[in-house]
Design an enzyme around this catalytic site. Structure first.
Site, mmCIF file in Angstrom:
data_model
loop_
_atom_site.group_PDB
_atom_site.id
_atom_site.type_symbol
_atom_site.label_atom_id
_atom_site.label_comp_id
_atom_site.label_asym_id
_atom_site.label_seq_id
_atom_site.Cartn_x
_atom_site.Cartn_y
_atom_site.Cartn_z
ATOM 1 C CB CYS A 8 27.518 -58.936 79.449
ATOM 2 S SG CYS A 8 26.414 -59.663 80.104
ATOM 3 C CG HIS A 30 28.722 -61.402 83.864
ATOM 4 N ND1 HIS A 30 26.920 -61.135 85.063
ATOM 5 C CD2 HIS A 30 28.155 -61.175 82.968
ATOM 6 C CE1 HIS A 30 25.800 -61.525 84.330
ATOM 7 N NE2 HIS A 30 26.339 -61.407 82.901
#
Length: 343
Positions: free
Chosen positions: A128, A248
């Protein structure tokens, strides 16, 4: 439009649930849908698009008649990917099992879609954090070759699963109520020691390797080189877990072969598919996890010159790691293959 038989392995987890959300949102052309999981989750009922589905225990026989197998990740990928391919399905896998296999393309559709054509039944979804970073790197790399990357990540607890999210919530409650804080999950449930994440940062994601980097850090280094098809890239990474639920963030420093101005960087990033330029310091506008959660695009801002080196830029990037960092990227691979008649 032709429709395809789809299986989702890991359907009850966060990524599996996001697959379902995106299939509905994007009107993905499925005919039949199989929801697969471990024996523990088998029998669970899921309502989806007006129909009730029963989650089945995954077996080698689960993939008969399946065209597209979306794997949410985990150890099950290595177990079932060969069986799915043998049954005639194309596996798009979110685990790390096949990412660095030279026979398996590692794909971000906006960055290296041409790699899809070389698949032999399995296509790997990158880590990711890697996906979020390369979305911002690609348009800049196309202006001037990148020599070196220094990245520090600030990764949400949802990257550690539902249990990590629940633990953060429980720890905050415990602190507010004056109770003892219990830590059982982070930095990893299987590790010997666990640390409080509430009001804290943990500079470890995954296990340490012999070179003192974590596995997560090495994923970013190795995967970026493979996706960008450039083994000459010099990359160093530090990955940190932060007390944020979702999305994130990354601080990225890039050194180019030639000068790339801030203005040019803004121009190419704003024009790149899947990237939103969120960069207006005068108005305190910049990407933040709270604002990018639930969104498809990666947001880039805080673009500024690095005065410590020649031809350097700094920027800040945020992206929803469950959507673009996992489920959305995988579904986009399938959409690309449908659009280009690759099934």
């Amino acid at each position: 439009m032709k429709k395809y038989n789809v299986a989702i392995l890991g359907a009850t987890g966060a990524v599996g649930q996001e697959f379902l959300n995106l299939i509905e949102e994007r009107n993905f052309p499925f005919a039949e849908l199989k929801l697969l999981a471990s024996k523990r989750s088998a029998g669970k009922k899921i309502q989806f698009m007006g129909k009730e589905y029963t989650v089945e225990e995954a077996t080698d026989a689960s993939f008969e008649g399946v065209d597209i197998a979306l794997f949410a990740g985990g150890a099950a990928s290595k177990t079932f990917a060969p069986a799915a391919v043998k049954a005639g399905a194309v596996v798009i896998d979110n685990s790390s099992a096949f990412r660095m296999d030279p026979e398996v393309p590692l794909v971000v559709p906006e960055v290296n879609p041409e790699a899809i054509a070389s698949h032999k039944g399995i296509i790997a979804n990158p880590n990711c954090s890697t996906i979020i970073m390369v979305m911002a790197l690609k348009p800049l790399y196309d202006v001037s070759k990148i020599k070196r990357i220094v990245v520090s990540t600030y990764q949400a607890v949802s990257g550690g699963g539902k249990e990590a999210m629940a633990e953060l919530e429980e720890q905050v409650k415990a602190i507010n109520e004056g109770r003892e804080v219990v830590a059982n999950i982070l930095p990893g449930a299987s590790l010997a020691k666990h640390y409080q994440i509430a009001f804290n940062l943990i500079p470890q994601i995954d296990v340490f390797k012999e070179n003192l980097y974590t596995k997560e850090e090495m994923k970013m280094i190795d995967e970026t080189k493979k996706i960008m098809s450039d083994d000459s890239l010099r990359i160093t990474a530090t990955t940190v877990r932060v007390p944020v639920y979702r999305s994130h963030a990354e601080s990225v420093n890039v050194e180019f072969e030639d000068e790339v101005s801030v203005e040019k960087a803004r121009e190419v990033l704003a024009a790149f598919p899947g990237v939103t330029l969120t960069d207006n310091p005068d108005e305190q506008v910049y990407p933040m996890p709270l604002e990018t959660s639930g969104k498809d695009d990666v947001e880039v801002g805080r673009i500024r010159k690095d005065y410590s080196i020649d031809n350097g830029l700094n920027f800040w990037v945020c992206g929803d790691q469950i959507r673009k960092g996992a489920a959305l990227n995988a579904l986009q691979i399938a959409e690309y293959m449908i659009e280009h008649d690759m099934f």
